[in-house]
Design a protein around this motif. Structure first.
Motif, PDB file in Angstrom:
ATOM      1  N   MET A   1       0.916  -1.234   0.075  1.00 58.20           N
ATOM      2  CA  MET A   1      -0.056  -0.101   0.113  1.00 58.20           C
ATOM      3  C   MET A   1       0.976   1.113  -0.024  1.00 58.20           C
ATOM      4  O   MET A   1       1.891   1.138   0.682  1.00 58.20           O
ATOM      5  CB  MET A   1      -0.863  -0.027   1.126  1.00 58.20           C
ATOM      6  N   GLN A   3       2.183   4.992   0.784  1.00 53.17           N
ATOM      7  CA  GLN A   3       2.361   5.328   2.193  1.00 53.17           C
ATOM      8  C   GLN A   3       1.612   6.757   2.079  1.00 53.17           C
ATOM      9  O   GLN A   3       1.972   7.760   1.537  1.00 53.17           O
ATOM     10  CB  GLN A   3       3.527   5.694   2.846  1.00 53.17           C
ATOM     11  N   GLY A  34      -2.148   8.695  -3.100  1.00 52.43           N
ATOM     12  CA  GLY A  34      -1.514   8.435  -1.628  1.00 52.43           C
ATOM     13  C   GLY A  34      -1.928   9.829  -0.728  1.00 52.43           C
ATOM     14  O   GLY A  34      -1.906   9.790   0.245  1.00 52.43           O
ATOM     15  N   ARG A 171      -8.372   0.717   5.637  1.00 55.80           N
ATOM     16  CA  ARG A 171      -7.761  -0.019   4.776  1.00 55.80           C
ATOM     17  C   ARG A 171      -8.702  -0.895   3.652  1.00 55.80           C
ATOM     18  O   ARG A 171      -8.359  -0.892   2.532  1.00 55.80           O
ATOM     19  CB  ARG A 171      -6.901  -1.262   5.470  1.00 55.80           C
ATOM     20  N   ALA A 175      -7.141   1.677   0.723  1.00 57.24           N
ATOM     21  CA  ALA A 175      -5.909   1.367   0.397  1.00 57.24           C
ATOM     22  C   ALA A 175      -5.807   1.065  -1.233  1.00 57.24           C
ATOM     23  O   ALA A 175      -5.104   1.610  -1.923  1.00 57.24           O
ATOM     24  CB  ALA A 175      -5.793  -0.201   0.930  1.00 57.24           C
ATOM     25  N   ASP A 176      -6.845   0.585  -1.842  1.00 59.16           N
ATOM     26  CA  ASP A 176      -6.911   0.491  -3.441  1.00 59.16           C
ATOM     27  C   ASP A 176      -7.124   2.040  -4.113  1.00 59.16           C
ATOM     28  O   ASP A 176      -6.323   2.060  -5.170  1.00 59.16           O
ATOM     29  CB  ASP A 176      -7.832  -0.461  -3.851  1.00 59.16           C
ATOM     30  N   GLU A 179      -4.008   3.955  -4.284  1.00 58.96           N
ATOM     31  CA  GLU A 179      -2.927   3.479  -5.206  1.00 58.96           C
ATOM     32  C   GLU A 179      -3.123   4.226  -6.580  1.00 58.96           C
ATOM     33  O   GLU A 179      -2.204   4.217  -7.221  1.00 58.96           O
ATOM     34  CB  GLU A 179      -3.029   2.083  -5.422  1.00 58.96           C
ATOM     35  N   LEU A 216      -3.416   4.474   8.526  1.00 58.70           N
ATOM     36  CA  LEU A 216      -3.000   4.411   7.338  1.00 58.70           C
ATOM     37  C   LEU A 216      -1.590   4.304   7.302  1.00 58.70           C
ATOM     38  O   LEU A 216      -1.000   3.937   6.180  1.00 58.70           O
ATOM     39  CB  LEU A 216      -3.625   5.392   6.081  1.00 58.70           C
TER      40      LEU A 216
END
Length: 431
Positions: A1, A3, A34, A171, A175-176, A179, A216
């Protein structure tokens, strides 16, 4: 993931269309995957919503006030978007939902519950506007409902965070997305286990940024303010106030505890625990250095002055001298918790406990009989609490010379606190 980096913009930074354009310019050179952008309600929206909420509770009409607030947000959009842009319908839809909430939510569930169901619309609307504006300028990003991220208990108006569940939610939902795209979300709001909207306390958007950073594993948090950074005193009171280039977490925590308003008091602790640096920067002069808060044990010990006005000194003197030595701190702190007092200073002797608190409403009428049976109680009102970290001997003398009377003084090697009056105050005896 990836940062993340957390950016937080407060209401002052989105008070008008010019300010919104300034945010776009700030983000232009800092745009990256991010990036999580936490946004407060625009301008004085929260204050206006609080007025509307109170009118609804009092069964007074609020249509005019609601219409004015909708016009304010539509006028924010008009210089920024072409006529017919979908944002105008989005704003109108949010106000339709807001009116429905005001009309239909169960007031019998309690004023705090009702407050939380309404107040977060300011953040929901402001983030819709900013997300659309960023996308229009080629900065494609995702709008995220913070209530899907911040898990809390059901203590409305001052909800406590469920850190484990919040980490799981962050998350799962972020998370996805991070990206591929930056994310725009709201400060201040969350939800309990039933999905009911909750809030983290007034001015809680800074805390939201810290929660997301910890959840995160963020690289840093940046809070964009209308000041150059953190100063060692209120510039309105101290024209020669000095800006800190860097500040240790512990020193910053002390400042917020004693009443400095630059950072929300709950923000520092989770960031310090995870050693995530916090930057305080100016959205007016974004290229200036600002202040960074982190692990700086060697930070300069510059005197820091925090002034709280409209304080009450409550003196509790025990009636039964056979109980001398049993200070009854427990009874008094339980009383303060029950009555939602903000206690900033305590001092005890064999027979008396003194507490300095923010002025509560109708303070002399709320003490329970059990307390009045134990204590003689006196109040001194309209006082000022001066707290100086890293104080110099000359500063104590300055305040002594300016005060009409000093009611209480307390000092440690690093901190001086004075409770004083700058004018005549009234004294009322409860019992």
């Amino acid at each position: 993931m990836v940062q993340p980096f957390i950016f937080k913009f407060g209401g002052a930074s989105i008070k008008d269309s010019t300010s919104l354009i300034r945010i776009v310019d700030i983000l232009k050179s800092r745009w990256k995957n991010g990036l999580v952008i936490v946004v407060s309600a625009a301008g004085d929206t929260t204050d206006h919503l609080e007025e509307i909420i109170q009118r609804a509770i009092d069964n007074l009409g609020f249509s005019e006030q609601l219409s004015q607030l909708e016009d304010f947000h539509l006028n924010l959009c008009r210089p920024l978007f072409e006529e017919g842009h979908s944002i105008f319908q989005q704003v109108s839809n949010e106000f339709t939902k807001l009116k429905r909430t005001l009309d239909n939510e169960k007031k019998q569930e309690g004023n705090a519950y009702f407050y939380d169901q309404v107040i977060g619309y300011g953040e929901l609307i402001s983030t819709r506007i900013l997300q659309e504006l960023l996308c229009q300028n080629g900065h494609y990003c995702v709008w995220q409902d913070a209530r899907e991220l911040i898990a809390t208990d059901s203590n409305y108006k001052m909800a406590k965070v469920d850190w484990v569940l919040t980490m799981q939610r962050c998350r799962k939902h972020l998370a996805d997305k991070l990206e591929t795209f930056p994310v725009v979300t709201q400060g201040f709001i969350g939800s309990d286990w039933q999905g009911t909207t909750t809030t983290l306390g007034r001015e809680g958007s800074d805390f939201t940024a810290a929660i997301l950073a910890v959840s995160l594993g963020a690289k840093s948090v940046t809070i964009w303010k209308d000041v150059a950074g953190i100063l060692n005193g209120d510039p309105d009171l101290f024209p020669d106030a000095v800006k800190f280039k860097y500040l240790d977490f512990e020193e910053a925590a002390e400042m917020t505890y004693f009443g400095a308003k630059v950072i929300h008091p709950k923000t520092i602790k989770p960031l310090a625990k995870q050693r995530i640096p916090l930057y305080v920067k100016s959205f007016i002069d974004p290229e200036s250095s600002g202040t960074v808060i982190g692990n700086f044990k060697d930070d300069p010990k510059i005197p820091i002055t925090v002034i709280r006005k409209n304080q009450v000194l409550a003196s509790f003197r025990i009636k039964d001298l056979s109980k001398v030595g049993g200070f009854h701190f427990e009874e008094l702190f339980n009383l303060g918790k029950k009555l939602n007092w903000n206690v900033h200073l305590t001092q005890g002797s064999a027979v008396t406990v003194k507490m300095v608190i923010d002025r509560p409403d109708q303070v002399s009428n709320v003490l329970p009989k059990s307390i009045l049976e134990i204590f003689h109680v006196e109040w001194e009102e309209e006082l000022t609490l001066v707290t100086i970290r890293n104080y110099l001997p000359t500063q104590e003398k300055i305040y002594e010379s300016k005060a009409e009377k000093i009611y209480l003084a307390q000092k440690s090697p690093h901190t001086l606190q004075l409770v004083l009056s700058m004018k005549t105050t009234g004294k009322s005896t409860v019992s």
